[in-house]
Write a protein that holds these residues in place. Sequence first.
Motif, PDB file in Angstrom:
ATOM      1  N   ARG A  16       0.836  -1.202   0.000  1.00  0.00           N
ATOM      2  CA  ARG A  16       0.000   0.000   0.000  1.00  0.00           C
ATOM      3  C   ARG A  16       0.875   1.258   0.000  1.00  0.00           C
ATOM      4  O   ARG A  16       0.598   2.228  -0.716  1.00  0.00           O
ATOM      5  CB  ARG A  16      -0.908   0.003   1.227  1.00  0.00           C
ATOM      6  N   ASP A  17       1.941   1.218   0.788  1.00  0.00           N
ATOM      7  CA  ASP A  17       2.843   2.372   0.849  1.00  0.00           C
ATOM      8  C   ASP A  17       3.491   2.629  -0.508  1.00  0.00           C
ATOM      9  O   ASP A  17       3.566   3.775  -0.972  1.00  0.00           O
ATOM     10  CB  ASP A  17       3.919   2.121   1.899  1.00  0.00           C
ATOM     11  N   ARG A  18       3.963   1.562  -1.164  1.00  0.00           N
ATOM     12  CA  ARG A  18       4.593   1.734  -2.490  1.00  0.00           C
ATOM     13  C   ARG A  18       3.570   2.231  -3.510  1.00  0.00           C
ATOM     14  O   ARG A  18       3.876   3.071  -4.359  1.00  0.00           O
ATOM     15  CB  ARG A  18       5.176   0.409  -2.986  1.00  0.00           C
ATOM     16  N   ARG A  19       2.345   1.715  -3.425  1.00  0.00           N
ATOM     17  CA  ARG A  19       1.292   2.103  -4.379  1.00  0.00           C
ATOM     18  C   ARG A  19       0.964   3.584  -4.265  1.00  0.00           C
ATOM     19  O   ARG A  19       0.822   4.285  -5.275  1.00  0.00           O
ATOM     20  CB  ARG A  19       0.035   1.254  -4.129  1.00  0.00           C
ATOM     21  N   GLU A  42      -6.917  -1.314  -8.478  1.00  0.00           N
ATOM     22  CA  GLU A  42      -7.174  -1.973  -9.756  1.00  0.00           C
ATOM     23  C   GLU A  42      -6.126  -1.602 -10.804  1.00  0.00           C
ATOM     24  O   GLU A  42      -5.852  -2.387 -11.722  1.00  0.00           O
ATOM     25  CB  GLU A  42      -8.585  -1.640 -10.262  1.00  0.00           C
ATOM     26  N   GLU A  43      -5.548  -0.414 -10.667  1.00  0.00           N
ATOM     27  CA  GLU A  43      -4.509   0.004 -11.615  1.00  0.00           C
ATOM     28  C   GLU A  43      -3.221  -0.779 -11.387  1.00  0.00           C
ATOM     29  O   GLU A  43      -2.553  -1.189 -12.348  1.00  0.00           O
ATOM     30  CB  GLU A  43      -4.266   1.508 -11.485  1.00  0.00           C
ATOM     31  N   ILE A  50      -2.534  -9.274 -12.549  1.00  0.00           N
ATOM     32  CA  ILE A  50      -3.240 -10.134 -11.605  1.00  0.00           C
ATOM     33  C   ILE A  50      -4.637  -9.551 -11.405  1.00  0.00           C
ATOM     34  O   ILE A  50      -4.907  -8.413 -11.794  1.00  0.00           O
ATOM     35  CB  ILE A  50      -2.506 -10.240 -10.251  1.00  0.00           C
ATOM     36  N   SER A  51      -5.528 -10.330 -10.807  1.00  0.00           N
ATOM     37  CA  SER A  51      -6.896  -9.849 -10.653  1.00  0.00           C
ATOM     38  C   SER A  51      -6.976  -8.768  -9.570  1.00  0.00           C
ATOM     39  O   SER A  51      -6.239  -8.826  -8.577  1.00  0.00           O
ATOM     40  CB  SER A  51      -7.828 -11.001 -10.281  1.00  0.00           C
ATOM     41  N   THR A  56      -6.316  -6.850  -3.927  1.00  0.00           N
ATOM     42  CA  THR A  56      -6.977  -6.288  -2.739  1.00  0.00           C
ATOM     43  C   THR A  56      -6.776  -7.190  -1.540  1.00  0.00           C
ATOM     44  O   THR A  56      -6.486  -6.719  -0.429  1.00  0.00           O
ATOM     45  CB  THR A  56      -8.478  -6.094  -3.006  1.00  0.00           C
ATOM     46  N   TRP A  57      -6.902  -8.488  -1.746  1.00  0.00           N
ATOM     47  CA  TRP A  57      -6.685  -9.433  -0.659  1.00  0.00           C
ATOM     48  C   TRP A  57      -5.240  -9.345  -0.124  1.00  0.00           C
ATOM     49  O   TRP A  57      -5.016  -9.440   1.073  1.00  0.00           O
ATOM     50  CB  TRP A  57      -6.961 -10.863  -1.136  1.00  0.00           C
ATOM     51  N   LEU A  58      -4.283  -9.172  -1.038  1.00  0.00           N
ATOM     52  CA  LEU A  58      -2.891  -9.077  -0.602  1.00  0.00           C
ATOM     53  C   LEU A  58      -2.686  -7.872   0.310  1.00  0.00           C
ATOM     54  O   LEU A  58      -2.006  -7.968   1.336  1.00  0.00           O
ATOM     55  CB  LEU A  58      -1.957  -8.978  -1.820  1.00  0.00           C
ATOM     56  N   GLU A  59      -3.263  -6.748  -0.054  1.00  0.00           N
ATOM     57  CA  GLU A  59      -3.124  -5.567   0.803  1.00  0.00           C
ATOM     58  C   GLU A  59      -3.844  -5.757   2.133  1.00  0.00           C
ATOM     59  O   GLU A  59      -3.453  -5.176   3.139  1.00  0.00           O
ATOM     60  CB  GLU A  59      -3.661  -4.322   0.083  1.00  0.00           C
ATOM     61  N   GLN A  60      -4.894  -6.558   2.117  1.00  0.00           N
ATOM     62  CA  GLN A  60      -5.672  -6.780   3.337  1.00  0.00           C
ATOM     63  C   GLN A  60      -5.138  -7.941   4.172  1.00  0.00           C
ATOM     64  O   GLN A  60      -5.638  -8.199   5.265  1.00  0.00           O
ATOM     65  CB  GLN A  60      -7.133  -7.040   2.977  1.00  0.00           C
ATOM     66  N   GLY A  61      -4.119  -8.637   3.663  1.00  0.00           N
ATOM     67  CA  GLY A  61      -3.555  -9.762   4.412  1.00  0.00           C
ATOM     68  C   GLY A  61      -4.395 -11.006   4.353  1.00  0.00           C
ATOM     69  O   GLY A  61      -4.350 -11.838   5.269  1.00  0.00           O
TER      70      GLY A  61
END
Length: 284
Positions: A16-19, A42-43, A50-51, A56-61
């Motif tokens: 999230r920080d890098r994004r 999404e960008e 990737i989907s 989103t799941w990766l950022e949410q753990g």
Amino acid sequence: MSVSSGSSNALGDYLRDRRTRLDPATFGYTGSRRRTAGLRREEVAQRSNISPTWYTWLEQGRGGAPSADVLDRLSKGLMLTEMEREHIYILALGRPPEVQYKPIEGVTPRLQKVLDAMAHSPAFIKSATWDVLAWNRAAAAVLTDYGKLPVEKRNILRLMFGQSSLRAIQEDWESVARYVVGSFRADVARAGATEAIKQLVDELSASSPDFKRLWIANDIAAHHEGVKRLHHPDMGLLQLEFSAFAVDGRPELGMVVYNPVSSEDTEKVQALMERSRAAASADR
């Protein structure tokens, strides 16, 4: 399920920080109002192939640890540096990525200055495949004048097994050669450069029975420190203590420094450098 270590969601926090640090305009994402800084999820997903749901799941753990392939895609999508790529591997998988060898052709001026600062200590910088990339005057005078060799010939293995003059001055050529081949094998494996040295190994195996014999032996050696004893035709025995160093931030490079063992050895190095300097002046 958490994919992180050290916090509840270290990987997600880092992504999230890098994004949020990326400028949308740089990637052509313009024309719409944005409530938050950086790219949208999404960008990043689109750029990483990737989907959006999976990102989103990766950022949410959520969803478990991503694969190495996904981490590589994210690295490209987020334009991570090699150090940042290694960091997300450690966060996600608990290990750094597999080594990806990349051949290089030279060193920075700053590294060359480090070599030049060692006035009477022969020193050079080599690649993971043992190509000599940079050296100082003492190395040129005492070891080999690499500047007089074609670039493709500036390889320690080629010199060791291809130049009879170098073989003649070694106190115990067999032991030195075995040590060199074992250390070379270890460095190549560590750097993931096995494919890169295939042609070199084939050439040397065909031209040097000694190399072929030592290579087939599959010995491994640690190239850290020791004493090199050279029997110079004019100077007699020359003893040099050598130490090998990794170059910080450049794992594909190694620096080898030879220090004269005694004051007598220092005088011999100085004499060889003077002779080399005089020969260079005469050639001008």
